[in-house]
Scaffold this motif. Structure first.
Motif, mmCIF file in Angstrom:
data_model
loop_
_atom_site.group_PDB
_atom_site.id
_atom_site.type_symbol
_atom_site.label_atom_id
_atom_site.label_comp_id
_atom_site.label_asym_id
_atom_site.label_seq_id
_atom_site.Cartn_x
_atom_site.Cartn_y
_atom_site.Cartn_z
ATOM 1 N N LEU A 53 -9.580 17.174 6.545
ATOM 2 C CA LEU A 53 -10.182 16.874 5.254
ATOM 3 C C LEU A 53 -11.479 17.641 5.104
ATOM 4 O O LEU A 53 -12.204 17.873 6.072
ATOM 5 N N SER A 54 -11.793 18.025 3.870
ATOM 6 C CA SER A 54 -13.026 18.753 3.585
ATOM 7 C C SER A 54 -13.524 18.336 2.211
ATOM 8 O O SER A 54 -12.843 17.634 1.459
ATOM 9 N N MET A 55 -14.745 18.774 1.870
ATOM 10 C CA MET A 55 -15.281 18.455 0.555
ATOM 11 C C MET A 55 -14.440 19.063 -0.551
ATOM 12 O O MET A 55 -14.321 18.505 -1.640
ATOM 13 N N SER A 56 -13.842 20.243 -0.271
ATOM 14 C CA SER A 56 -13.050 20.912 -1.313
ATOM 15 C C SER A 56 -11.712 20.229 -1.531
ATOM 16 O O SER A 56 -11.233 20.105 -2.664
ATOM 17 N N THR A 57 -11.097 19.771 -0.437
ATOM 18 C CA THR A 57 -9.798 19.112 -0.590
ATOM 19 C C THR A 57 -9.948 17.647 -0.973
ATOM 20 O O THR A 57 -9.085 17.076 -1.636
ATOM 21 N N GLY A 58 -11.059 16.997 -0.564
ATOM 22 C CA GLY A 58 -11.269 15.595 -0.881
ATOM 23 C C GLY A 58 -10.382 14.688 -0.049
ATOM 24 O O GLY A 58 -9.582 15.145 0.783
ATOM 25 N N PHE A 59 -10.519 13.407 -0.271
ATOM 26 C CA PHE A 59 -9.688 12.448 0.441
ATOM 27 C C PHE A 59 -8.300 12.394 -0.197
ATOM 28 O O PHE A 59 -8.154 12.531 -1.418
ATOM 29 N N PRO A 60 -7.284 12.171 0.611
ATOM 30 C CA PRO A 60 -5.951 12.022 0.039
ATOM 31 C C PRO A 60 -5.846 10.713 -0.718
ATOM 32 O O PRO A 60 -6.681 9.820 -0.576
ATOM 33 N N ALA A 61 -4.825 10.597 -1.534
ATOM 34 C CA ALA A 61 -4.600 9.361 -2.280
ATOM 35 C C ALA A 61 -4.388 8.218 -1.303
ATOM 36 O O ALA A 61 -3.784 8.404 -0.239
ATOM 37 N N PRO A 62 -4.911 7.035 -1.608
ATOM 38 C CA PRO A 62 -4.725 5.902 -0.691
ATOM 39 C C PRO A 62 -3.254 5.551 -0.534
ATOM 40 O O PRO A 62 -2.441 5.737 -1.443
ATOM 41 N N THR A 63 -2.949 5.048 0.639
ATOM 42 C CA THR A 63 -1.581 4.632 0.921
ATOM 43 C C THR A 63 -1.465 3.132 0.687
ATOM 44 O O THR A 63 -1.992 2.336 1.469
ATOM 45 N N PRO A 64 -0.847 2.716 -0.398
ATOM 46 C CA PRO A 64 -0.782 1.276 -0.692
ATOM 47 C C PRO A 64 0.157 0.563 0.274
ATOM 48 O O PRO A 64 1.106 1.145 0.804
ATOM 49 N N ALA A 65 -0.144 -0.698 0.487
ATOM 50 C CA ALA A 65 0.723 -1.514 1.339
ATOM 51 C C ALA A 65 2.051 -1.773 0.642
ATOM 52 O O ALA A 65 2.128 -1.873 -0.582
ATOM 53 N N VAL A 66 3.083 -1.874 1.444
ATOM 54 C CA VAL A 66 4.410 -2.184 0.915
ATOM 55 C C VAL A 66 4.587 -3.697 0.920
ATOM 56 O O VAL A 66 4.521 -4.348 1.971
ATOM 57 N N ILE A 67 4.788 -4.259 -0.262
ATOM 58 C CA ILE A 67 4.927 -5.712 -0.398
ATOM 59 C C ILE A 67 6.413 -6.052 -0.496
ATOM 60 O O ILE A 67 7.124 -5.510 -1.353
ATOM 61 N N PRO A 68 6.912 -6.913 0.368
ATOM 62 C CA PRO A 68 8.335 -7.289 0.297
ATOM 63 C C PRO A 68 8.674 -7.920 -1.048
ATOM 64 O O PRO A 68 7.807 -8.473 -1.734
ATOM 65 N N ASP A 69 9.920 -7.851 -1.414
ATOM 66 C CA ASP A 69 10.347 -8.405 -2.699
ATOM 67 C C ASP A 69 10.079 -9.905 -2.789
ATOM 68 O O ASP A 69 9.806 -10.434 -3.878
ATOM 69 N N ASN A 70 10.163 -10.592 -1.655
ATOM 70 C CA ASN A 70 9.916 -12.038 -1.695
ATOM 71 C C ASN A 70 8.439 -12.386 -1.620
ATOM 72 O O ASN A 70 8.062 -13.559 -1.714
ATOM 73 N N GLY A 71 7.564 -11.373 -1.441
ATOM 74 C CA GLY A 71 6.130 -11.601 -1.446
ATOM 75 C C GLY A 71 5.602 -12.345 -0.245
ATOM 76 O O GLY A 71 4.501 -12.895 -0.301
ATOM 77 N N ILE A 72 6.338 -12.332 0.862
ATOM 78 C CA ILE A 72 5.901 -13.036 2.069
ATOM 79 C C ILE A 72 5.711 -11.999 3.172
ATOM 80 O O ILE A 72 6.657 -11.304 3.555
ATOM 81 N N ILE A 73 4.461 -11.889 3.677
ATOM 82 C CA ILE A 73 4.117 -10.898 4.678
ATOM 83 C C ILE A 73 3.803 -11.603 5.987
ATOM 84 O O ILE A 73 3.074 -12.598 6.014
ATOM 85 N N ASN A 74 4.344 -11.097 7.062
ATOM 86 C CA ASN A 74 4.069 -11.655 8.382
ATOM 87 C C ASN A 74 2.648 -11.308 8.789
ATOM 88 O O ASN A 74 2.301 -10.143 8.975
ATOM 89 N N ALA A 75 1.782 -12.318 8.930
ATOM 90 C CA ALA A 75 0.381 -12.081 9.278
ATOM 91 C C ALA A 75 0.198 -11.773 10.755
ATOM 92 O O ALA A 75 -0.920 -11.523 11.195
ATOM 93 N N GLY A 76 1.275 -11.780 11.521
ATOM 94 C CA GLY A 76 1.172 -11.500 12.943
ATOM 95 C C GLY A 76 1.462 -10.073 13.309
ATOM 96 O O GLY A 76 1.429 -9.718 14.488
#
Length: 499
Positions: free
Chosen positions: A126-149
């Motif tokens: 990464l550099s000042m000219s290229t900048g930061f890449p787009a954030p990688t969003p979390a993948v949310i399951p269709d049922n909306g339940i994520i294992n916190a472990g």
């Protein structure tokens, strides 16, 4: 709300009112805006996904009625008895809501070495000219339940919003007797109190409940291998405040006004507002003086227009009027006893959520000595008791052979007071009449005019090198203590022209 005033008789007046507060559960702007932790299954429930409702499924209450009643009764032409009662509901305390993962996500771009460039997840530099890449969003399951472990989530602190959270309420009542005295004086004495029901306290579900157990005493560590906090927002605890309030007033007359007030107050509760418990293993020990309490408070203020100049008693004309006329003096004197402080020790209880305290073996002698940043004086005697005991008043039980500490200690929370507080604010005004239509007012105002330091609490950690020393001031926090000053002396000059 509805309210009414009832003139029962020429001597008795009653005010009646009823208010209704409605606090529906919050909903996010879009799905995925809330994520609640389920401590029964160690999962994160994302609002708006699958069968998860947008309001997390919180219960709605419609019973937020808040009555008010007040009365005033004239005992005679110079004496009035007043009283009142009111109930007020407490909305959800703050914005620390169900903002767990994936509402809050972290995208990090680590260095390749100490002085190297950051790299994206795909390995590109990464550099000042290229900048930061787009954030990688979390993948949310269709049922909306994520294992916190799963890795990365197990080490995060989480918040649990109870689905049956019911707002607390405050009951407030007072009774006062007011009497008119000669020479424009009045005096009033009142009993003022309140009682909070279900005061919101941030309760750590993953605190240790086994003495000297370390992480093994944490219920979620044993069950889920989770070693970080799980905040229950909020558990309901009661607290209360009782006070005697006395006030003497001199109504403005002859250019002079004086108000003198004294309060004796006592506040008890399990926790500072929105804070956690002091001791989870022995929760009853957490019930003590609240952190803000100052047992005695005295405040006196005055306004005095000097009796010289136009419309006054003396020097209504000539040179004396121009020199001494139009001056006004104002002042506020505030005196308060110290805030409560707890004693502690640098020996760990190895019981996350609960702390050791020393054993007190006799009365503590206050020396009022100030060490500063380099001094050796202590604000209380750390070497002996009152009247005379050769050993220290404070004793931390030594560790047993197996490394266990015998007990928590007999000193509780906030059963000791720190330094008091004194503050004087002063101002002087003068009014000039340039013409009949143009007037000028000069103001010189000073907060903490004596430049008196407002000391912070001394170090009360037994075993610390600064134990007993008072090394700092409140420095800018005096305003938060109910005093008009803002730390060191400040002087403001002003000029106002009216025309």
């Amino acid at each position: 709300y509805v309210q009414d005033k009832w003139q029962v008789s020429p001597k008795l007046t009653i005010d009646l009112g009823l208010r209704h507060d409605y606090y529906p559960p919050a909903t996010p702007r879009q799905r995925g805006g809330f994520a609640n932790y389920d401590w029964n299954t160690n999962t994160i429930i994302v609002a708006g996904y699958g069968n998860n409702p947008m309001n997390l499924g919180r219960k709605t209450y419609y019973t937020g009625f808040a009555p008010r009643v007040g009365l005033a009764y004239r005992l005679d032409t110079k004496t009035v008895l007043r009283g009142g009662f009111g109930l007020s509901w407490i909305p959800f305390p703050d914005n620390t809501y169900a903002y767990n993962f994936p509402v809050k996500q972290i995208n990090s771009y680590p260095f390749t070495n100490t002085y190297g460039q950051s790299q994206s997840p795909t390995g590109g530099f990464l550099s000042m000219s290229t900048g930061f890449p787009a954030p990688t969003p979390a993948v949310i399951p269709d049922n909306g339940i994520i294992n916190a472990g799963i890795p990365g989530l197990l080490s995060q602190t989480v918040n649990y919003i109870p689905l049956d959270y019911h707002e607390g309420y405050i009951q407030t009542w007072n009774i006062a007797l007011q009497r008119q005295l000669p020479r424009n004086f009045t005096i009033e004495a009142a009993y003022v109190a309140n009682h909070t029901v279900r005061a919101p306290v941030n309760y750590n579900l993953n605190a240790s409940f086994l003495f000297n157990s370390g992480s093994n005493g944490k219920p979620f560590f044993l069950k889920y291998n989770k070693n970080t906090d799980a905040n229950y927002r909020y558990a309901g605890y009661s607290n209360n405040y009782n006070s005697l309030q006395v006030k003497a007033d001199r109504r403005f007359s002859g250019g002079f006004l004086l108000t003198t007030a004294y309060t004796w107050g006592h506040a008890l509760g399990y926790s500072a507002e929105d804070g956690g418990l002091w001791n989870y293993l022995q929760p009853r020990r957490s019930y003590a003086r609240l952190d803000f309490e100052r047992r005695h408070t005295f405040v006196q203020s005055y306004v005095y227009e000097l009796p010289f100049g136009k419309g006054k008693k003396y020097l209504t004309g000539g040179v004396g009027r121009w020199v001494l006329g139009g001056w006004q003096l104002n002042g506020v004197l505030s005196l308060m006893t110290g805030r409560p402080i707890p004693f502690g020790t640098n020996v760990s209880a190895n019981t996350p959520g609960s702390s050791l305290t020393p054993d007190q073996r006799g009365p503590i002698s206050i020396t009022h000595d100030v060490a500063g940043t380099i001094g050796t004086a202590t604000w209380f005697d750390t070497t002996g008791c009152v009247p005379v005991v050769t050993a220290s008043c404070f004793l931390q039980q030594p560790l047993d052979a197996d490394g266990k500490t015998p007990h928590f200690g007999n000193l509780g929370r906030n059963n000791f007071s720190g330094p008091g507080l004194g503050n004087v604010d002063f101002s002087i005004f003068r009014k000039f009449e340039v013409t009949e239509r143009i007037k000028v007012e000069f103001r010189a105002e000073s907060t903490n005019v004596t430049n008196s330091p407002a000391f912070g609490n001394p170090n009360t950690t037994l075993g610390d090198a600064n134990f007993g020393k008072l090394t700092g001031t409140l420095a800018g926090l005096i305003t938060n203590q109910g005093v008009g000053g803002t730390g060191p002396r400040a002087i403001n000059l002003g000029l106002k022209v009216t025309f």
